[in-house]
Scaffold this motif. Structure first.
Motif, PDB file in Angstrom:
ATOM      1  N   ASP A   1       0.726  -1.258  -0.148  1.00 33.07           N
ATOM      2  CA  ASP A   1       0.056  -0.049  -0.185  1.00 33.07           C
ATOM      3  C   ASP A   1       0.788   1.078   0.000  1.00 33.07           C
ATOM      4  O   ASP A   1       0.558   1.953  -0.634  1.00 33.07           O
ATOM      5  N   VAL A   2       1.989   1.275   0.726  1.00 31.12           N
ATOM      6  CA  VAL A   2       2.947   2.385   0.872  1.00 31.12           C
ATOM      7  C   VAL A   2       3.350   2.621  -0.371  1.00 31.12           C
ATOM      8  O   VAL A   2       3.501   3.794  -0.830  1.00 31.12           O
ATOM      9  N   CYS A   3       4.208   1.717  -1.046  1.00 28.58           N
ATOM     10  CA  CYS A   3       4.644   1.671  -2.369  1.00 28.58           C
ATOM     11  C   CYS A   3       3.718   2.238  -3.504  1.00 28.58           C
ATOM     12  O   CYS A   3       4.081   3.106  -4.122  1.00 28.58           O
ATOM     13  N   GLU A   4       2.298   1.695  -3.516  1.00 29.70           N
ATOM     14  CA  GLU A   4       1.534   2.173  -4.475  1.00 29.70           C
ATOM     15  C   GLU A   4       1.214   3.702  -4.333  1.00 29.70           C
ATOM     16  O   GLU A   4       1.025   4.342  -5.198  1.00 29.70           O
ATOM     17  N   LEU A   5       1.121   4.072  -2.953  1.00 34.59           N
ATOM     18  CA  LEU A   5       0.822   5.472  -2.745  1.00 34.59           C
ATOM     19  C   LEU A   5       1.759   6.424  -3.129  1.00 34.59           C
ATOM     20  O   LEU A   5       1.441   7.363  -3.970  1.00 34.59           O
ATOM     21  N   LEU A   6       3.090   6.184  -2.921  1.00 34.56           N
ATOM     22  CA  LEU A   6       4.006   7.118  -3.207  1.00 34.56           C
ATOM     23  C   LEU A   6       4.463   7.082  -4.890  1.00 34.56           C
ATOM     24  O   LEU A   6       4.843   8.089  -5.520  1.00 34.56           O
ATOM     25  N   GLU A   7       4.312   5.772  -5.144  1.00 31.65           N
ATOM     26  CA  GLU A   7       4.623   5.618  -6.674  1.00 31.65           C
ATOM     27  C   GLU A   7       3.721   6.129  -7.653  1.00 31.65           C
ATOM     28  O   GLU A   7       3.936   6.547  -8.877  1.00 31.65           O
ATOM     29  N   GLU A   8       2.624   6.407  -7.105  1.00 35.46           N
ATOM     30  CA  GLU A   8       1.447   7.200  -7.805  1.00 35.46           C
ATOM     31  C   GLU A   8       1.919   8.640  -8.246  1.00 35.46           C
ATOM     32  O   GLU A   8       1.546   8.945  -9.246  1.00 35.46           O
ATOM     33  N   HIS A   9       2.690   9.179  -7.330  1.00 36.01           N
ATOM     34  CA  HIS A   9       2.955  10.585  -7.298  1.00 36.01           C
ATOM     35  C   HIS A   9       4.194  10.728  -8.231  1.00 36.01           C
ATOM     36  O   HIS A   9       4.266  11.316  -9.097  1.00 36.01           O
ATOM     37  N   THR A  10       5.288   9.703  -7.797  1.00 36.78           N
ATOM     38  CA  THR A  10       6.535   9.816  -8.161  1.00 36.78           C
ATOM     39  C   THR A  10       6.579   9.473  -9.833  1.00 36.78           C
ATOM     40  O   THR A  10       7.688   9.978 -10.497  1.00 36.78           O
ATOM     41  N   ASP A  11       5.680   8.389 -10.059  1.00 36.23           N
ATOM     42  CA  ASP A  11       5.747   8.274 -11.562  1.00 36.23           C
ATOM     43  C   ASP A  11       5.247   9.081 -12.442  1.00 36.23           C
ATOM     44  O   ASP A  11       5.611   9.158 -13.569  1.00 36.23           O
ATOM     45  N   ARG A  12       4.281  10.087 -12.099  1.00 34.10           N
ATOM     46  CA  ARG A  12       3.697  10.837 -12.806  1.00 34.10           C
ATOM     47  C   ARG A  12       4.513  12.267 -12.962  1.00 34.10           C
ATOM     48  O   ARG A  12       4.376  12.956 -13.787  1.00 34.10           O
ATOM     49  N   ALA A  13       4.920  12.605 -11.669  1.00 29.66           N
ATOM     50  CA  ALA A  13       5.867  13.874 -11.718  1.00 29.66           C
ATOM     51  C   ALA A  13       6.715  14.283 -12.716  1.00 29.66           C
ATOM     52  O   ALA A  13       6.735  15.349 -13.340  1.00 29.66           O
ATOM     53  N   PRO A  14       7.713  13.346 -13.225  1.00 28.74           N
ATOM     54  CA  PRO A  14       8.628  13.556 -14.204  1.00 28.74           C
ATOM     55  C   PRO A  14       7.959  14.005 -15.599  1.00 28.74           C
ATOM     56  O   PRO A  14       8.468  14.760 -16.334  1.00 28.74           O
ATOM     57  N   GLY A  15       6.629  13.752 -15.677  1.00 28.25           N
ATOM     58  CA  GLY A  15       5.928  14.057 -16.916  1.00 28.25           C
ATOM     59  C   GLY A  15       5.806  15.664 -17.076  1.00 28.25           C
ATOM     60  O   GLY A  15       5.384  16.326 -18.138  1.00 28.25           O
ATOM     61  N   ILE A  16       5.532  16.263 -15.812  1.00 27.87           N
ATOM     62  CA  ILE A  16       5.402  17.788 -15.913  1.00 27.87           C
ATOM     63  C   ILE A  16       6.741  18.404 -16.017  1.00 27.87           C
ATOM     64  O   ILE A  16       6.850  18.986 -17.073  1.00 27.87           O
ATOM     65  N   SER A  17       7.866  18.072 -15.591  1.00 24.40           N
ATOM     66  CA  SER A  17       9.099  18.531 -15.668  1.00 24.40           C
ATOM     67  C   SER A  17      10.237  17.652 -14.848  1.00 24.40           C
ATOM     68  O   SER A  17       9.724  17.231 -13.845  1.00 24.40           O
ATOM     69  N   GLN A  18      11.416  17.640 -15.217  1.00 27.81           N
ATOM     70  CA  GLN A  18      12.575  16.855 -14.499  1.00 27.81           C
ATOM     71  C   GLN A  18      12.407  17.429 -13.252  1.00 27.81           C
ATOM     72  O   GLN A  18      12.718  16.589 -12.145  1.00 27.81           O
ATOM     73  N   GLU A  19      12.495  18.730 -13.035  1.00 31.02           N
ATOM     74  CA  GLU A  19      12.635  19.272 -11.805  1.00 31.02           C
ATOM     75  C   GLU A  19      11.313  19.215 -10.932  1.00 31.02           C
ATOM     76  O   GLU A  19      11.784  18.742  -9.776  1.00 31.02           O
ATOM     77  N   PHE A  20      10.329  19.084 -11.300  1.00 35.11           N
ATOM     78  CA  PHE A  20       9.088  18.585 -10.526  1.00 35.11           C
ATOM     79  C   PHE A  20       9.107  17.256  -9.920  1.00 35.11           C
ATOM     80  O   PHE A  20       9.091  16.959  -9.039  1.00 35.11           O
ATOM     81  N   GLY A  21       9.645  16.439 -11.162  1.00 35.71           N
ATOM     82  CA  GLY A  21       9.924  15.103 -10.676  1.00 35.71           C
ATOM     83  C   GLY A  21      10.925  14.749  -9.519  1.00 35.71           C
ATOM     84  O   GLY A  21      10.950  13.954  -8.369  1.00 35.71           O
ATOM     85  N   GLU A  22      11.958  15.549  -9.482  1.00 36.53           N
ATOM     86  CA  GLU A  22      12.890  15.479  -8.340  1.00 36.53           C
ATOM     87  C   GLU A  22      12.472  15.976  -7.315  1.00 36.53           C
ATOM     88  O   GLU A  22      12.608  15.205  -6.118  1.00 36.53           O
ATOM     89  N   ARG A  23      11.733  17.134  -7.188  1.00 36.02           N
ATOM     90  CA  ARG A  23      11.324  17.562  -6.012  1.00 36.02           C
ATOM     91  C   ARG A  23      10.117  16.698  -5.327  1.00 36.02           C
ATOM     92  O   ARG A  23      10.059  16.613  -4.102  1.00 36.02           O
ATOM     93  N   MET A  24       9.383  16.110  -6.392  1.00 36.82           N
ATOM     94  CA  MET A  24       8.397  15.107  -5.712  1.00 36.82           C
ATOM     95  C   MET A  24       8.876  13.932  -5.180  1.00 36.82           C
ATOM     96  O   MET A  24       8.442  13.597  -4.030  1.00 36.82           O
ATOM     97  N   ALA A  25      10.124  13.497  -5.745  1.00 36.75           N
ATOM     98  CA  ALA A  25      10.809  12.245  -5.092  1.00 36.75           C
ATOM     99  C   ALA A  25      11.540  12.662  -3.921  1.00 36.75           C
ATOM    100  O   ALA A  25      11.237  11.950  -2.640  1.00 36.75           O
ATOM    101  N   TYR A  26      11.827  14.009  -3.823  1.00 37.16           N
ATOM    102  CA  TYR A  26      12.457  14.539  -2.270  1.00 37.16           C
ATOM    103  C   TYR A  26      11.514  14.545  -1.392  1.00 37.16           C
ATOM    104  O   TYR A  26      11.467  14.074  -0.141  1.00 37.16           O
ATOM    105  N   CYS A  27      10.206  15.082  -1.594  1.00 38.96           N
ATOM    106  CA  CYS A  27       9.354  15.198  -0.959  1.00 38.96           C
ATOM    107  C   CYS A  27       8.710  13.936  -0.168  1.00 38.96           C
ATOM    108  O   CYS A  27       8.299  13.536   1.075  1.00 38.96           O
ATOM    109  N   CYS A  28       8.464  12.844  -1.184  1.00 39.15           N
ATOM    110  CA  CYS A  28       7.997  11.514  -1.006  1.00 39.15           C
ATOM    111  C   CYS A  28       8.949  10.775  -0.246  1.00 39.15           C
ATOM    112  O   CYS A  28       8.678  10.011   0.874  1.00 39.15           O
ATOM    113  N   LEU A  29      10.309  10.973  -0.436  1.00 37.33           N
ATOM    114  CA  LEU A  29      11.335  10.378   0.327  1.00 37.33           C
ATOM    115  C   LEU A  29      11.416  10.898   1.841  1.00 37.33           C
ATOM    116  O   LEU A  29      11.354   9.946   2.705  1.00 37.33           O
TER     117      LEU A  29
END
Length: 269
Positions: free
Chosen positions: A44-72
């Protein structure tokens, strides 16, 4: 990063944090339940976090990095709370009402949550910016503490079973079993398995595999290397000396199990 993107990260994480807390509370509610139910916390935890981190890079690389940092960072916070609740569980008098088999199974389940969550933390750290490392270390530390505690609990339960026996020669096997359950690096575990193979030729791969299940070791490569020690014995046992019947140990432990089973029964006369 645009203000709109930053606002989106904050809003998404607030919702995800609340969802993670619900997942933890729901799973914790089953730990001491008399009726055992399979836990899905790690999934459940993996699915919740991957839902955001998998989509975020589609907006921009920087957005993907910041989302990964936030989720971590959120994952590290979650795992610290998870660690505290696991500690409370093992200190809770309610667990005394559980059967030994149920207590062992719950403890193994808690250990087995670790590998996928550790893998997730490492992946988020790789995707995130350089300042992600402290959060990754915090996540790893919390998981290490959970694993260490659960290993000690399982070792104590195993040794209690070895004591419900009158055979004093079993004292010699206890330290080696303890090392197999508690050591972290594969070569050291192999050494201890090698000692068991040498001193107890009735040991089989299924017995070693069950010990690895108890300690929550699910890495396929590591398991293969450790099991190879027992496998080599089985392949060459035609020339091996038979164990005296009064010193047989592992042959008296029936283990009928699929791969990565979560249990080991010790039946000692």
């Amino acid at each position: 990063m645009r203000c709109q993107d930053l606002s989106s990260v904050v809003h998404s994480w607030a919702q995800t944090r609340a969802a993670l807390l619900r997942v933890l509370q729901e799973d914790e509610g089953q730990w001491a339940a008399i009726q055992e139910q399979p836990g899905t916390l790690a999934q459940d935890v993996c699915e919740l976090l991957e839902e955001h981190t998998d989509r975020a890079p589609g907006i921009s690389q920087e957005f993907g990095e910041r989302m990964a940092y936030c989720c971590l960072g959120g994952l590290a916070e979650f795992l610290q709370s998870f660690q505290q609740r696991v500690e409370r569980f093992h200190e809770n008098p309610v667990v005394q009402e559980l059967t030994a088999a149920s207590y062992i199974s719950r403890t193994i389940s808690l250990v087995n949550y670790g590998p996928p969550l550790r893998t997730l933390a490492e992946r988020l750290a790789r995707v995130g910016p350089p300042e992600s490392e402290p959060a990754r270390e915090a996540a790893a530390s919390a998981l290490d503490r959970v694993t260490g505690l659960c290993h000690r609990v399982l070792a104590d339960l195993l040794f209690q079973e070895l004591q419900e026996s009158q055979a004093t020669w079993l004292d010699a096997v206890v330290p080696h079993l303890a090392e197999v359950l508690q050591l972290e690096d594969t070569p050291s575990i192999q050494v201890e398995v090698g000692v068991l193979v040498r001193d107890y030729p009735d040991i089989r791969q299924k017995h070693v595999a069950a010990l690895l299940d108890i300690r929550g070791l699910r890495n396929a490569a590591a398991r293969h290397e450790i099991l190879a020690v027992a496998r080599d014995l089985e392949l060459s046992e035609g020339g091996a000396l038979a164990t005296p019947r009064d010193r047989a140990f592992f042959s008296d432990i029936p283990v009928s199990r699929p791969p990565f089973c979560l249990g080991l029964q010790l039946l000692l006369d």
